[in-house]
Design an enzyme around this catalytic site. Structure first.
Site, PDB file in Angstrom:
ATOM      1  N   LYS A  11      21.231 -19.559  44.969  1.00 49.88           N
ATOM      2  CA  LYS A  11      19.942 -18.962  45.340  1.00 49.88           C
ATOM      3  C   LYS A  11      19.009 -18.849  44.124  1.00 49.88           C
ATOM      4  O   LYS A  11      19.445 -18.984  42.972  1.00 49.88           O
ATOM      5  CB  LYS A  11      20.187 -17.592  45.983  1.00 49.88           C
ATOM      6  N   TYR A  51      17.046 -19.092  57.814  1.00 50.87           N
ATOM      7  CA  TYR A  51      17.623 -17.774  58.104  1.00 50.87           C
ATOM      8  C   TYR A  51      17.106 -17.217  59.436  1.00 50.87           C
ATOM      9  O   TYR A  51      17.065 -15.998  59.611  1.00 50.87           O
ATOM     10  CB  TYR A  51      17.329 -16.809  56.962  1.00 50.87           C
ATOM     11  N   ASN A 114      21.757 -12.077  45.824  1.00 45.36           N
ATOM     12  CA  ASN A 114      23.206 -12.166  45.705  1.00 45.36           C
ATOM     13  C   ASN A 114      23.732 -13.557  45.357  1.00 45.36           C
ATOM     14  O   ASN A 114      24.849 -13.914  45.717  1.00 45.36           O
ATOM     15  CB  ASN A 114      23.880 -11.586  46.949  1.00 45.36           C
ATOM     16  N   HIS A 117      24.681 -18.569  48.840  1.00 47.38           N
ATOM     17  CA  HIS A 117      24.852 -18.598  50.297  1.00 47.38           C
ATOM     18  C   HIS A 117      26.063 -19.444  50.629  1.00 47.38           C
ATOM     19  O   HIS A 117      26.351 -20.408  49.924  1.00 47.38           O
ATOM     20  CB  HIS A 117      23.616 -19.216  50.960  1.00 47.38           C
ATOM     21  N   GLU A 128      23.622 -26.531  58.912  1.00 47.16           N
ATOM     22  CA  GLU A 128      23.013 -26.288  57.598  1.00 47.16           C
ATOM     23  C   GLU A 128      23.089 -27.525  56.697  1.00 47.16           C
ATOM     24  O   GLU A 128      22.174 -27.768  55.900  1.00 47.16           O
ATOM     25  CB  GLU A 128      23.694 -25.088  56.940  1.00 47.16           C
TER      26      GLU A 128
END
Ligand code: ATP
Ligand code: MG
Length: 141
Positions: A11, A51, A114, A117, A128
């Site tokens: 990320k 998302y 965080n 993913h 995805e």
């Protein structure tokens, strides 16, 4: 050996902090091989689409803002039981709850920022993977 594929994204927080190499090394040490990789700055529409399952959640707009805040690095990964194994290696969503030695325990800043993913099911992994790597040859190393 029944190898399967999954999708991860380093990320914008971790990519921007120069941790992509460290994280890829961590994943390779955990038995994953990189099948495809790219660097991409998501548009708002792309982040919202990726998302979309969370669109009704209170953190959705903040999540989209974070995911479009800078480039990220999607990777197509392969190993035996790739989807559950990757979820295990990255750790809990909130780094405060992530097991010691997991990617999020090592590199995540917060529950939102965080670091990484990972697809949460084989079905979503294929959706995805197609999102970032449609048409990309999946080499068999
Ligand atoms: P990912 O889908 O990114 O692998 P995850 O499956 O562990 O993460 P999800 O519940 O799918 O967790 O949430 C998607 C992302 O939304 C999280 O990784 C995090 O960046 C953000 N997020 C989730 N819950 C919260 C929250 N309560 N507050 C802020 N951000 C959150
Ligand atoms: Mg998720």
């Amino acid at each position: 050996m029944n190898e399967t594929d999954t999708l991860t994204i380093i990320k914008p927080d971790a990519f921007g902090a120069g941790k992509a190499g460290h994280i890829i090394a961590h994943l390779e040490d955990a038995g994953f091989r990189v099948v495809a990789a790219t660097v991409k700055h998501l548009t708002l529409d792309e982040a919202r689409a990726f998302y979309a399952v969370h669109r009704e959640r209170p953190f959705f707009s903040s999540l989209v803002e974070f995911m479009t805040s800078g480039p990220c690095m999607p990777l197509l990964l392969r190993r035996e039981d790739a989807v559950p194994e990757l979820r295990s290696v990255i750790g809990a969503t909130d780094p405060a709850e992530a097991d010691e030695g997991t990617v999020r325990a090592l590199y995540a800043e917060s529950k939102e920022r965080n670091a990484i993913h990972a697809s949460d099911s084989a079905e979503n992994a294929e959706i995805e993977i197609a999102f970032f790597f449609a048409g990309t040859e999946r080499l068999r190393a």
